[in-house]
Design a protein around this motif. Structure first.
Motif, PDB file in Angstrom:
ATOM      1  N   ASP A  59       0.844  -1.197   0.000  1.00 43.75           N
ATOM      2  CA  ASP A  59       0.000   0.000   0.000  1.00 43.75           C
ATOM      3  C   ASP A  59       0.880   1.248   0.000  1.00 43.75           C
ATOM      4  O   ASP A  59       1.979   1.270   0.571  1.00 43.75           O
ATOM      5  CB  ASP A  59      -0.909   0.012   1.226  1.00 43.75           C
ATOM      6  N   ASN A  60       0.368   2.295  -0.637  1.00 44.89           N
ATOM      7  CA  ASN A  60       1.043   3.601  -0.642  1.00 44.89           C
ATOM      8  C   ASN A  60       2.496   3.479  -1.106  1.00 44.89           C
ATOM      9  O   ASN A  60       3.429   3.957  -0.454  1.00 44.89           O
ATOM     10  CB  ASN A  60       0.980   4.221   0.765  1.00 44.89           C
ATOM     11  N   TRP A  61       2.671   2.807  -2.240  1.00 47.23           N
ATOM     12  CA  TRP A  61       4.006   2.515  -2.766  1.00 47.23           C
ATOM     13  C   TRP A  61       4.857   3.774  -2.929  1.00 47.23           C
ATOM     14  O   TRP A  61       6.039   3.783  -2.552  1.00 47.23           O
ATOM     15  CB  TRP A  61       3.878   1.789  -4.098  1.00 47.23           C
ATOM     16  N   ARG A  69      12.135   0.979  -2.259  1.00 39.51           N
ATOM     17  CA  ARG A  69      11.506   0.688  -3.547  1.00 39.51           C
ATOM     18  C   ARG A  69      12.486  -0.020  -4.471  1.00 39.51           C
ATOM     19  O   ARG A  69      12.137  -0.957  -5.192  1.00 39.51           O
ATOM     20  CB  ARG A  69      10.999   1.988  -4.184  1.00 39.51           C
ATOM     21  N   HIS A  70      13.738   0.438  -4.454  1.00 41.84           N
ATOM     22  CA  HIS A  70      14.764  -0.173  -5.286  1.00 41.84           C
ATOM     23  C   HIS A  70      14.968  -1.646  -4.907  1.00 41.84           C
ATOM     24  O   HIS A  70      14.991  -2.535  -5.774  1.00 41.84           O
ATOM     25  CB  HIS A  70      16.080   0.603  -5.127  1.00 41.84           C
ATOM     26  N   CYS A  71      15.094  -1.930  -3.620  1.00 43.16           N
ATOM     27  CA  CYS A  71      15.309  -3.311  -3.165  1.00 43.16           C
ATOM     28  C   CYS A  71      14.093  -4.188  -3.445  1.00 43.16           C
ATOM     29  O   CYS A  71      14.229  -5.362  -3.827  1.00 43.16           O
ATOM     30  CB  CYS A  71      15.630  -3.323  -1.674  1.00 43.16           C
ATOM     31  N   THR A  72      12.898  -3.633  -3.257  1.00 41.32           N
ATOM     32  CA  THR A  72      11.690  -4.417  -3.509  1.00 41.32           C
ATOM     33  C   THR A  72      11.580  -4.782  -4.984  1.00 41.32           C
ATOM     34  O   THR A  72      11.215  -5.914  -5.330  1.00 41.32           O
ATOM     35  CB  THR A  72      10.444  -3.637  -3.066  1.00 41.32           C
ATOM     36  N   LEU A  73      11.912  -3.847  -5.872  1.00 37.94           N
ATOM     37  CA  LEU A  73      11.874  -4.140  -7.300  1.00 37.94           C
ATOM     38  C   LEU A  73      12.942  -5.168  -7.685  1.00 37.94           C
ATOM     39  O   LEU A  73      12.748  -5.954  -8.611  1.00 37.94           O
ATOM     40  CB  LEU A  73      12.053  -2.853  -8.110  1.00 37.94           C
ATOM     41  N   THR A  74      14.055  -5.177  -6.970  1.00 35.94           N
ATOM     42  CA  THR A  74      15.062  -6.220  -7.190  1.00 35.94           C
ATOM     43  C   THR A  74      14.478  -7.587  -6.860  1.00 35.94           C
ATOM     44  O   THR A  74      14.685  -8.568  -7.593  1.00 35.94           O
ATOM     45  CB  THR A  74      16.304  -5.950  -6.324  1.00 35.94           C
ATOM     46  N   ALA A  75      13.726  -7.661  -5.755  1.00 41.35           N
ATOM     47  CA  ALA A  75      13.073  -8.924  -5.377  1.00 41.35           C
ATOM     48  C   ALA A  75      12.015  -9.311  -6.401  1.00 41.35           C
ATOM     49  O   ALA A  75      11.869 -10.498  -6.730  1.00 41.35           O
ATOM     50  CB  ALA A  75      12.448  -8.785  -3.993  1.00 41.35           C
ATOM     51  N   VAL A  76      11.279  -8.340  -6.920  1.00 42.24           N
ATOM     52  CA  VAL A  76      10.263  -8.620  -7.930  1.00 42.24           C
ATOM     53  C   VAL A  76      10.902  -9.187  -9.190  1.00 42.24           C
ATOM     54  O   VAL A  76      10.417 -10.161  -9.774  1.00 42.24           O
ATOM     55  CB  VAL A  76       9.468  -7.335  -8.250  1.00 42.24           C
ATOM     56  N   ARG A  77      12.009  -8.585  -9.610  1.00 45.72           N
ATOM     57  CA  ARG A  77      12.686  -9.092 -10.806  1.00 45.72           C
ATOM     58  C   ARG A  77      13.145 -10.529 -10.612  1.00 45.72           C
ATOM     59  O   ARG A  77      13.008 -11.367 -11.502  1.00 45.72           O
ATOM     60  CB  ARG A  77      13.894  -8.202 -11.121  1.00 45.72           C
ATOM     61  N   ALA A  78      13.673 -10.838  -9.424  1.00 48.17           N
ATOM     62  CA  ALA A  78      14.201 -12.175  -9.174  1.00 48.17           C
ATOM     63  C   ALA A  78      13.111 -13.235  -9.076  1.00 48.17           C
ATOM     64  O   ALA A  78      13.351 -14.408  -9.374  1.00 48.17           O
ATOM     65  CB  ALA A  78      15.029 -12.163  -7.887  1.00 48.17           C
ATOM     66  N   GLU A  86      -2.015 -12.079 -12.074  1.00 49.43           N
ATOM     67  CA  GLU A  86      -2.694 -10.872 -11.603  1.00 49.43           C
ATOM     68  C   GLU A  86      -1.749  -9.997 -10.790  1.00 49.43           C
ATOM     69  O   GLU A  86      -1.703  -8.773 -10.967  1.00 49.43           O
ATOM     70  CB  GLU A  86      -3.922 -11.261 -10.770  1.00 49.43           C
ATOM     71  N   GLN A  87      -0.981 -10.610  -9.888  1.00 51.37           N
ATOM     72  CA  GLN A  87      -0.018  -9.832  -9.117  1.00 51.37           C
ATOM     73  C   GLN A  87       1.082  -9.280 -10.015  1.00 51.37           C
ATOM     74  O   GLN A  87       1.552  -8.153  -9.816  1.00 51.37           O
ATOM     75  CB  GLN A  87       0.589 -10.698  -8.013  1.00 51.37           C
ATOM     76  N   ALA A  88       1.488 -10.068 -10.997  1.00 55.76           N
ATOM     77  CA  ALA A  88       2.529  -9.602 -11.916  1.00 55.76           C
ATOM     78  C   ALA A  88       2.076  -8.353 -12.658  1.00 55.76           C
ATOM     79  O   ALA A  88       2.847  -7.398 -12.823  1.00 55.76           O
ATOM     80  CB  ALA A  88       2.876 -10.710 -12.906  1.00 55.76           C
ATOM     81  N   ARG A  89       0.814  -8.322 -13.072  1.00 57.98           N
ATOM     82  CA  ARG A  89       0.321  -7.131 -13.778  1.00 57.98           C
ATOM     83  C   ARG A  89       0.245  -5.930 -12.833  1.00 57.98           C
ATOM     84  O   ARG A  89       0.424  -4.787 -13.259  1.00 57.98           O
ATOM     85  CB  ARG A  89      -1.036  -7.431 -14.420  1.00 57.98           C
ATOM     86  N   GLY A  90      -0.029  -6.192 -11.554  1.00 58.54           N
ATOM     87  CA  GLY A  90       0.026  -5.105 -10.585  1.00 58.54           C
ATOM     88  C   GLY A  90       1.417  -4.515 -10.478  1.00 58.54           C
ATOM     89  O   GLY A  90       1.593  -3.296 -10.406  1.00 58.54           O
ATOM     90  N   TRP A  91       2.432  -5.375 -10.482  1.00 61.83           N
ATOM     91  CA  TRP A  91       3.810  -4.888 -10.445  1.00 61.83           C
ATOM     92  C   TRP A  91       4.215  -4.223 -11.759  1.00 61.83           C
ATOM     93  O   TRP A  91       5.057  -3.316 -11.758  1.00 61.83           O
ATOM     94  CB  TRP A  91       4.754  -6.043 -10.110  1.00 61.83           C
ATOM     95  N   VAL A  92       3.630  -4.668 -12.870  1.00 60.08           N
ATOM     96  CA  VAL A  92       3.896  -3.984 -14.136  1.00 60.08           C
ATOM     97  C   VAL A  92       3.460  -2.526 -14.039  1.00 60.08           C
ATOM     98  O   VAL A  92       4.173  -1.608 -14.478  1.00 60.08           O
ATOM     99  CB  VAL A  92       3.181  -4.693 -15.305  1.00 60.08           C
ATOM    100  N   ASP A  93       2.286  -2.278 -13.456  1.00 55.84           N
ATOM    101  CA  ASP A  93       1.823  -0.890 -13.278  1.00 55.84           C
ATOM    102  C   ASP A  93       2.807  -0.097 -12.425  1.00 55.84           C
ATOM    103  O   ASP A  93       3.078   1.085 -12.698  1.00 55.84           O
ATOM    104  CB  ASP A  93       0.436  -0.877 -12.635  1.00 55.84           C
ATOM    105  N   VAL A  94       3.355  -0.728 -11.384  1.00 59.63           N
ATOM    106  CA  VAL A  94       4.327  -0.053 -10.527  1.00 59.63           C
ATOM    107  C   VAL A  94       5.576   0.310 -11.316  1.00 59.63           C
ATOM    108  O   VAL A  94       6.088   1.435 -11.240  1.00 59.63           O
ATOM    109  CB  VAL A  94       4.687  -0.941  -9.321  1.00 59.63           C
ATOM    110  N   THR A  95       6.090  -0.643 -12.092  1.00 59.79           N
ATOM    111  CA  THR A  95       7.304  -0.368 -12.864  1.00 59.79           C
ATOM    112  C   THR A  95       7.070   0.718 -13.905  1.00 59.79           C
ATOM    113  O   THR A  95       7.950   1.560 -14.129  1.00 59.79           O
ATOM    114  CB  THR A  95       7.815  -1.646 -13.562  1.00 59.79           C
TER     115      THR A  95
END
Length: 499
Positions: A59-61, A69-78, A86-95
């Motif tokens: 929430d409230n990214w 945010r940088h570290c979390t996106l590193t975890a998302v990439r890995a 569905e969650q992947a598309r949510g992260w696509v919006d974030v990126t």
């Protein structure tokens, strides 16, 4: 009360390792992010169990600090391959939101936009049509915009464009392939990504590749010429370049300067596709001399074997047979011993360790021998050489051995599928999946498909999904693979089998 920021980070990393070892993945990710442990986060994907990994968008990214945010996106990439769609598309919006952020990155701080590019490249398979178009709109000036504000993201950009081109037809595919060609002509590192992984995308729009790359190939651009060949579109404009590369390899004096960055493996498809048979044989003879010469480095001789491997596809059966002896000699270890081999030997206590890779020619020789093999006796000899090598290789060598065995004609394959499918190495089990998909099955091996579809290694399941025949007999098995926990396997199962 006193506190230490360094000790707090150390505590978070220790807790992250502890939770990771005990299967508490979400807790581990939270601690590793808090510790800014990029090294562990980058390897997170290889340590996850083969099941869907749930990582919802916090929430409230936007309110999170830059480093988090940088570290979390590193975890998302890995972990992208295991995220539910569905969650992947949510992260696509974030990126996409991070990529669209125009704020300057303060010097010495985490570049969240760069991490977002990497994460999107891993998630691009999950992006819907609207998200893919948004990415194309946002990144239209990646390579030409003022200041190149996405500098450093070219390789991720290329990977994302390749995935968009394969997944989304119509105008998006045309635009993505066009961008792929632009990146190829602009950035050398991204060009390596495209030539290594983008063949399927280039073949989807050969006319676009031709329009973008023909002039550059005529001007001597090796990458553009190779793109034309990969796209299977006319590459006659690159014939002068191919001739120049041949002359250079033969030591002939020429009026033009060859592209000295072109390796023998890059020259081989140009010479093989564009020059007559006599010139191909001359190039193969020059490669053979280099392979047999102990005055070249091991890397140079390995490159010559790889080039001969590629060139063999453009030679006739009689010509290929001429080069089997040198390949087998290399595979048996008879040609080992190259200049500068001593540079790769270092004491365990040496301050500086120089790793130049393996110095043996055996693995590259085996791969080349498999490509030029003609008879069943040749196949038996290659298998006899390969099996002892499988006892103690490292992973890169193992992949070369398996690639060699996979190249043998089906009639020459004597390895029992039941034994291969039960091997401890994922590479060998992937070979079993390849052979199961490409050979007629007996009653004893008919059940192996179901066994391989449940294999613990994603490499095995992805091989099975990619090569499974697209017929009614295998419909049920393909449906199983379409519900795999990994997106890469599901995506491969939805594609026609590669032959």
């Amino acid at each position: 009360m006193t506190a230490s920021w360094l000790e707090e980070h150390e505590a978070h990393e220790l807790l992250g390792r502890f939770h990771l070892d005990h299967g508490e993945i979400i807790a581990a990710v939270n601690h590793l992010v808090a510790a800014s442990s990029h090294e562990l986060l980058n390897t997170l994907g290889a340590q996850l169990p083969e099941e869907p990994f749930h990582l919802p968008v916090p929430d409230n990214w936007a309110a999170h600090p830059r480093w988090r945010r940088h570290c979390t996106l590193t975890a998302v990439r890995a972990t992208a391959d295991l995220l539910p769609d569905e969650q992947a598309r949510g992260w696509v919006d974030v990126t996409l939101a991070e990529i669209a952020d125009d704020q300057e990155v303060p010097f010495g701080t985490h570049n969240v936009r760069r991490a977002a590019f990497s994460a999107f490249a891993s998630l691009a398979d999950a992006a819907d049509t609207q998200q893919a178009q948004h990415f194309l709109d946002l990144t239209g000036l990646v390579l030409t915009g003022p200041g190149r504000r996405h500098r450093g993201a070219e390789q991720d950009y290329a990977q994302a464009l390749i995935r968009i081109a394969i997944r989304h037809p119509g105008l998006q595919r045309v635009e993505a392939v066009d961008r792929v060609c632009q990146v190829l002509l602009t950035d050398a590192f991204a060009a390596n990504v495209i030539l290594g992984r983008g063949e399927d995308a280039l073949r989807l729009q050969p006319s676009v590749v031709s329009e973008r790359c023909t002039t550059a190939a005529a001007s001597g651009n090796t990458e553009a010429a190779l793109a034309l060949i990969l796209a299977k579109t006319p590459a006659d404009s690159a014939r002068p370049l191919a001739q120049t590369l041949l002359d250079h390899s033969l030591g002939r004096q020429t009026e033009t300067n060859p592209n000295i960055d072109a390796s023998p493996s890059q020259a081989a498809p140009l010479i093989g596709c564009l020059l007559p048979m006599g010139d191909r044989e001359s190039f193969a003879d020059a490669l053979t001399l280099r392979i047999r010469s102990h005055h070249h480095t091991a890397q140079q001789r390995q490159e010559a074997l790889d080039a001969l491997n590629i060139l063999s596809g453009y030679l006739g059966p009689e010509q290929r047979a001429r080069y089997l002896d040198v390949a087998l000699d290399a595979a048996r270890g008879r040609l080992d011993g190259s200049t500068q081999d001593d540079l790769n030997t270092a004491h365990v206590y040496d301050r500086f360790q120089l790793d130049m890779g393996t110095a043996t020619l055996r693995y590259h020789g085996l791969s080349t021998a498999a490509h030029v093999a003609q008879t069943s006796s040749d196949g038996e000899e290659i298998i006899g050489i390969a099996l002892p090598l499988l006892a103690q290789p490292d992973e890169p060598a193992e992949s070369l051995i398996v690639e060699a065995l996979a190249q043998l004609p089906r009639s020459q394959h004597l390895l029992p599928l039941l034994v291969l499918a039960g091997h401890s190495s994922p590479w060998i089990r992937a070979l079993a999946a390849h052979l199961w998909c490409t050979t007629d099955q007996t009653a004893a091996t008919a059940h192996l498909g179901t066994h391989l579809a449940a294999d613990a290694s994603p490499r095995v399941r992805c091989t099975l999904a990619r090569e499974l025949p697209n017929d009614e007999e295998h419909t049920a098995l393909r449906e199983v693979l379409r519900h795999d926990c990994r997106r890469s396997v599901r995506t491969a199962a939805g594609q026609p089998a590669h032959r």
